[in-house]
Design a protein around this motif. Structure first.
Motif, PDB file in Angstrom:
ATOM      1  N   MET A  97      63.543  57.500   7.497  1.00 12.99           N
ATOM      2  CA  MET A  97      62.973  57.978   9.016  1.00 12.99           C
ATOM      3  C   MET A  97      61.464  58.307   8.561  1.00 12.99           C
ATOM      4  N   LEU A  98      61.267  58.395   7.153  1.00 11.33           N
ATOM      5  CA  LEU A  98      59.874  58.479   7.056  1.00 11.33           C
ATOM      6  C   LEU A  98      58.965  57.406   7.435  1.00 11.33           C
ATOM      7  N   LEU A  99      59.482  56.318   7.587  1.00  8.93           N
ATOM      8  CA  LEU A  99      58.594  55.310   7.914  1.00  8.93           C
ATOM      9  C   LEU A  99      58.614  55.039   9.737  1.00  8.93           C
ATOM     10  N   ALA A 100      59.164  56.153  10.449  1.00  7.04           N
ATOM     11  CA  ALA A 100      59.054  55.790  11.788  1.00  7.04           C
ATOM     12  C   ALA A 100      57.825  56.620  12.119  1.00  7.04           C
ATOM     13  N   GLU A 101      57.538  56.221  13.414  1.00  8.30           N
ATOM     14  CA  GLU A 101      56.390  56.819  14.231  1.00  8.30           C
ATOM     15  C   GLU A 101      56.691  58.472  14.507  1.00  8.30           C
ATOM     16  N   GLU A 102      55.830  59.527  14.039  1.00 14.09           N
ATOM     17  CA  GLU A 102      56.019  60.950  14.377  1.00 14.09           C
ATOM     18  C   GLU A 102      56.596  61.166  15.873  1.00 14.09           C
TER      19      GLU A 102
END
Length: 134
Positions: A97-102
């Motif tokens: 989920m670090l690759l998701a948009e905040e």
């Protein structure tokens, strides 16, 4: 829908929903792969692009195979190993989920499990109190 991509963009993970919560685990595998895991049923995600996998060699029966981009090396997701899927059913995968948009994760709870001290049985202990993203 949430779309995660590696740095070069050739490996993509599309998620049908937001995760119920996210784990930032302190175990060696999670720390060294640079991942915060959201958990999904495999039917809730689709992966496109070429990836390579790695399963821990310090565990006699690793349950997860971490997948990463063949080109840029970014960790995108994990799947259950064949042995774990046979034992438990193919009911879970993880997405980094670090690759998701905040903004896509606003309101989702971030938990901090103590994977370093976890024996592999029972529930996790947590190293600090959870927080809400966003």
């Amino acid at each position: 829908m949430i779309e995660l991509t590696c740095l070069c963009g050739q490996l993509r993970v599309q998620l049908a929903k937001r995760p119920d919560y996210i784990h930032e685990c302190n175990c060696t595998l999670c720390r060294k792969t640079g991942a915060r895991w959201g958990y999904f049923h495999p039917s809730e995600a689709s992966v496109t692009g070429a990836s390579k996998g790695y399963s821990r060699t310090d565990k006699s029966d690793p349950a997860a195979e971490v997948r990463f981009c063949e080109s840029c090396g970014v960790t995108t997701h994990f799947i259950l190993t064949a042995d774990a899927a046979e034992k438990f059913g193919n009911t879970m995968m993880g997405a980094n989920m670090l690759l998701a948009e905040e903004a896509d994760l606003a309101g989702v709870e971030l938990r901090y499990p103590d994977g370093q001290a976890w024996s592999g049985d029972g529930e996790f202990a947590y190293v600090r109190e959870a927080r809400i993203l966003g």
